[in-house]
Design a protein around this motif. Sequence first.
Motif, PDB file in Angstrom:
ATOM      1  N   TYR A 178       0.850  -1.188   0.000  1.00 37.34           N
ATOM      2  CA  TYR A 178       0.000   0.000   0.000  1.00 37.34           C
ATOM      3  C   TYR A 178       0.885   1.236   0.000  1.00 37.34           C
ATOM      4  O   TYR A 178       1.692   1.418   0.897  1.00 37.34           O
ATOM      5  CB  TYR A 178      -0.908   0.010   1.238  1.00 37.34           C
ATOM      6  CG  TYR A 178      -1.864  -1.161   1.258  1.00 37.34           C
ATOM      7  CD1 TYR A 178      -3.091  -1.081   0.624  1.00 37.34           C
ATOM      8  CD2 TYR A 178      -1.518  -2.347   1.883  1.00 37.34           C
ATOM      9  CE1 TYR A 178      -3.966  -2.154   0.621  1.00 37.34           C
ATOM     10  CE2 TYR A 178      -2.378  -3.428   1.885  1.00 37.34           C
ATOM     11  CZ  TYR A 178      -3.598  -3.327   1.255  1.00 37.34           C
ATOM     12  OH  TYR A 178      -4.451  -4.399   1.254  1.00 37.34           O
ATOM     13  N   LEU A 179       0.746   2.074  -1.006  1.00 39.54           N
ATOM     14  CA  LEU A 179       1.496   3.317  -1.108  1.00 39.54           C
ATOM     15  C   LEU A 179       0.622   4.418  -0.508  1.00 39.54           C
ATOM     16  O   LEU A 179      -0.517   4.618  -0.930  1.00 39.54           O
ATOM     17  CB  LEU A 179       1.806   3.626  -2.576  1.00 39.54           C
ATOM     18  CG  LEU A 179       2.557   4.916  -2.852  1.00 39.54           C
ATOM     19  CD1 LEU A 179       3.966   4.829  -2.282  1.00 39.54           C
ATOM     20  CD2 LEU A 179       2.611   5.178  -4.339  1.00 39.54           C
ATOM     21  N   ARG A 180       1.164   5.135   0.491  1.00 38.17           N
ATOM     22  CA  ARG A 180       0.391   6.159   1.207  1.00 38.17           C
ATOM     23  C   ARG A 180       1.005   7.542   1.014  1.00 38.17           C
ATOM     24  O   ARG A 180       2.208   7.665   0.813  1.00 38.17           O
ATOM     25  CB  ARG A 180       0.347   5.840   2.695  1.00 38.17           C
ATOM     26  CG  ARG A 180      -0.336   4.522   2.995  1.00 38.17           C
ATOM     27  CD  ARG A 180      -0.348   4.225   4.483  1.00 38.17           C
ATOM     28  NE  ARG A 180      -0.957   2.944   4.759  1.00 38.17           N
ATOM     29  CZ  ARG A 180      -2.261   2.739   4.930  1.00 38.17           C
ATOM     30  NH1 ARG A 180      -3.092   3.761   4.875  1.00 38.17           N
ATOM     31  NH2 ARG A 180      -2.723   1.542   5.176  1.00 38.17           N
ATOM     32  N   ASP A 181       0.167   8.570   1.100  1.00 37.90           N
ATOM     33  CA  ASP A 181       0.683   9.944   1.057  1.00 37.90           C
ATOM     34  C   ASP A 181       1.070  10.370   2.473  1.00 37.90           C
ATOM     35  O   ASP A 181       1.007   9.585   3.421  1.00 37.90           O
ATOM     36  CB  ASP A 181      -0.334  10.897   0.418  1.00 37.90           C
ATOM     37  CG  ASP A 181      -1.612  11.067   1.238  1.00 37.90           C
ATOM     38  OD1 ASP A 181      -1.700  10.530   2.365  1.00 37.90           O
ATOM     39  OD2 ASP A 181      -2.528  11.755   0.756  1.00 37.90           O
ATOM     40  N   ALA A 182       1.481  11.620   2.635  1.00 37.97           N
ATOM     41  CA  ALA A 182       1.963  12.116   3.934  1.00 37.97           C
ATOM     42  C   ALA A 182       0.878  12.089   5.010  1.00 37.97           C
ATOM     43  O   ALA A 182       1.167  11.966   6.197  1.00 37.97           O
ATOM     44  CB  ALA A 182       2.510  13.526   3.777  1.00 37.97           C
ATOM     45  N   SER A 183      -0.397  12.180   4.614  1.00 37.96           N
ATOM     46  CA  SER A 183      -1.505  12.157   5.584  1.00 37.96           C
ATOM     47  C   SER A 183      -1.922  10.745   5.971  1.00 37.96           C
ATOM     48  O   SER A 183      -2.764  10.572   6.838  1.00 37.96           O
ATOM     49  CB  SER A 183      -2.739  12.850   5.011  1.00 37.96           C
ATOM     50  OG  SER A 183      -2.405  14.032   4.389  1.00 37.96           O
ATOM     51  N   ASN A 231      -3.283   8.588   3.689  1.00 33.30           N
ATOM     52  CA  ASN A 231      -4.287   8.078   2.750  1.00 33.30           C
ATOM     53  C   ASN A 231      -3.633   7.119   1.771  1.00 33.30           C
ATOM     54  O   ASN A 231      -2.537   7.359   1.288  1.00 33.30           O
ATOM     55  CB  ASN A 231      -4.914   9.231   1.945  1.00 33.30           C
ATOM     56  CG  ASN A 231      -5.662  10.189   2.821  1.00 33.30           C
ATOM     57  OD1 ASN A 231      -6.366   9.793   3.725  1.00 33.30           O
ATOM     58  ND2 ASN A 231      -5.496  11.471   2.555  1.00 33.30           N
ATOM     59  N   MET A 249      -2.816   5.770  -1.627  1.00 39.03           N
ATOM     60  CA  MET A 249      -2.807   6.357  -2.971  1.00 39.03           C
ATOM     61  C   MET A 249      -2.812   5.278  -4.057  1.00 39.03           C
ATOM     62  O   MET A 249      -3.229   5.534  -5.171  1.00 39.03           O
ATOM     63  CB  MET A 249      -1.589   7.264  -3.158  1.00 39.03           C
ATOM     64  CG  MET A 249      -1.547   8.423  -2.183  1.00 39.03           C
ATOM     65  SD  MET A 249      -3.025   9.442  -2.209  1.00 39.03           S
ATOM     66  CE  MET A 249      -2.932  10.151  -3.817  1.00 39.03           C
ATOM     67  N   SER A 250      -2.323   4.070  -3.740  1.00 38.33           N
ATOM     68  CA  SER A 250      -2.298   2.990  -4.716  1.00 38.33           C
ATOM     69  C   SER A 250      -1.992   1.669  -4.019  1.00 38.33           C
ATOM     70  O   SER A 250      -1.319   1.656  -2.999  1.00 38.33           O
ATOM     71  CB  SER A 250      -1.231   3.276  -5.782  1.00 38.33           C
ATOM     72  OG  SER A 250      -1.286   2.318  -6.801  1.00 38.33           O
ATOM     73  N   TYR A 267      -9.839  10.500  -5.130  1.00 42.12           N
ATOM     74  CA  TYR A 267     -10.157  11.485  -4.106  1.00 42.12           C
ATOM     75  C   TYR A 267     -10.598  12.791  -4.745  1.00 42.12           C
ATOM     76  O   TYR A 267     -10.090  13.186  -5.790  1.00 42.12           O
ATOM     77  CB  TYR A 267      -8.927  11.780  -3.225  1.00 42.12           C
ATOM     78  CG  TYR A 267      -8.518  10.623  -2.344  1.00 42.12           C
ATOM     79  CD1 TYR A 267      -9.124  10.427  -1.109  1.00 42.12           C
ATOM     80  CD2 TYR A 267      -7.526   9.741  -2.755  1.00 42.12           C
ATOM     81  CE1 TYR A 267      -8.746   9.369  -0.301  1.00 42.12           C
ATOM     82  CE2 TYR A 267      -7.148   8.678  -1.957  1.00 42.12           C
ATOM     83  CZ  TYR A 267      -7.765   8.497  -0.728  1.00 42.12           C
ATOM     84  OH  TYR A 267      -7.396   7.446   0.067  1.00 42.12           O
ATOM     85  N   ARG A 288     -12.992  10.795  -0.241  1.00 39.96           N
ATOM     86  CA  ARG A 288     -12.750   9.628  -1.103  1.00 39.96           C
ATOM     87  C   ARG A 288     -14.001   9.362  -1.933  1.00 39.96           C
ATOM     88  O   ARG A 288     -15.096   9.199  -1.400  1.00 39.96           O
ATOM     89  CB  ARG A 288     -12.411   8.422  -0.244  1.00 39.96           C
ATOM     90  CG  ARG A 288     -12.054   7.216  -1.056  1.00 39.96           C
ATOM     91  CD  ARG A 288     -11.484   6.148  -0.184  1.00 39.96           C
ATOM     92  NE  ARG A 288     -11.620   4.867  -0.844  1.00 39.96           N
ATOM     93  CZ  ARG A 288     -11.022   3.776  -0.430  1.00 39.96           C
ATOM     94  NH1 ARG A 288     -10.282   3.801   0.639  1.00 39.96           N
ATOM     95  NH2 ARG A 288     -11.188   2.668  -1.073  1.00 39.96           N
TER      96      ARG A 288
END
Length: 93
Positions: A27-32, A34, A36-37, A61, A65
């Motif tokens: 799971y690729l997440r953003d800084a928050s 969430n 992302m992919s 998003y 979402r």
Amino acid sequence: MINIAKVLKPHVGTAISDEDEWEYTYYLRDASGNVMSNYTKRTLVSTTTYKQVKQTEVPLYGSDRLGIFNRNKVVGKLEVESDGSDGPKLRVD
């Protein structure tokens, strides 16, 4: 930030199968935090052995979402030569 959140280990009878048959989900997440992919990695054996990486889901998003795009596209392969002469080769499709 990339997290491994799931490793699927198929069973053969009562024993866990060989590691080449496992499927990993990343799971690729953003800084928050969430997602992302989502990506899956598994080993495929045919005339050449290679590890295949697929992008499986992309959350959509807006201000919130909205949904998930089920992409299921191969984004890379790591070929492993049987004789080991050249070493592994990364192919990005």
